[in-house]
Design an enzyme around this catalytic site. Sequence first.
Site, mmCIF file in Angstrom:
data_model
loop_
_atom_site.group_PDB
_atom_site.id
_atom_site.type_symbol
_atom_site.label_atom_id
_atom_site.label_comp_id
_atom_site.label_asym_id
_atom_site.label_seq_id
_atom_site.Cartn_x
_atom_site.Cartn_y
_atom_site.Cartn_z
ATOM 1 N N LEU A 56 -14.404 23.346 1.411
ATOM 2 C CA LEU A 56 -14.728 22.213 2.275
ATOM 3 C C LEU A 56 -14.111 22.119 3.658
ATOM 4 O O LEU A 56 -14.112 21.031 4.086
ATOM 5 C CB LEU A 56 -14.684 20.842 1.146
ATOM 6 C CG LEU A 56 -15.343 20.768 -0.020
ATOM 7 C CD1 LEU A 56 -15.039 19.324 -0.782
ATOM 8 C CD2 LEU A 56 -16.732 21.001 0.168
ATOM 9 N N CYS A 57 -13.636 23.132 4.104
ATOM 10 C CA CYS A 57 -12.797 23.073 5.132
ATOM 11 C C CYS A 57 -13.828 23.109 6.480
ATOM 12 O O CYS A 57 -14.809 23.638 6.450
ATOM 13 C CB CYS A 57 -11.728 24.019 5.345
ATOM 14 S SG CYS A 57 -10.728 23.861 6.809
ATOM 15 N N GLY A 58 -13.323 22.853 7.510
ATOM 16 C CA GLY A 58 -14.108 22.885 8.802
ATOM 17 C C GLY A 58 -14.170 24.485 9.267
ATOM 18 O O GLY A 58 -15.057 24.729 9.893
ATOM 19 N N THR A 60 -14.438 26.707 6.955
ATOM 20 C CA THR A 60 -15.046 27.706 5.845
ATOM 21 C C THR A 60 -16.084 28.578 6.209
ATOM 22 O O THR A 60 -16.093 29.782 6.104
ATOM 23 C CB THR A 60 -15.482 26.434 4.807
ATOM 24 O OG1 THR A 60 -14.462 25.758 4.310
ATOM 25 C CG2 THR A 60 -16.169 27.416 3.707
#
Length: 172
Positions: A56-58, A60
């Site tokens: 869910l990381c920017g 990803t």
Amino acid sequence: MSYCHVLIFFLAITAIAKCDDEPDFYTFNVQDIEGDEVSLEEYRGTVSLVVNVASLCGYTDTSYRALKRLQDILGYNQKFNVLAFPCNQFGEQEPYEDEVIYNFAKTNYAVEFPMFSKIDVIGENAHPAFKNLISQSSVHPDWNFYKYLVDHNGKVLKAWSTKTTVEEIFNR
């Protein structure tokens, strides 16, 4: 031999012994994303890019796409691997269980590189393999998608932060 020469000799022998006694990255066992224990010795003889990943990381989307591309290009001769370790320590951006993480990576990015069970990469509960990467490189991850380049003998060659892209690393 003078005292100074004996001291220098002793210090040199001690330094050599210390280097030989320190374990390398490939000496550790880990759990793969399907729950099986794996010896990282399997990867000895190959170069590995070890990455702590999150769903869910920017970073990803761009990171998984780049890692997939890198594995496709360099992994064909079985002398290179991306090794992905999910981690939920940074912004709680990997909240899922291993099966969901694996399905996410396979479905959205068609990853074929080895993925391992979710671990801690920093702190008291950090996995020993990551403690080794940090010890060798003196680089502590402070976010998702930190990258450690490990040579065929398990020694860290270099480490990069999240903001350094895979393209920047391999275009040098």
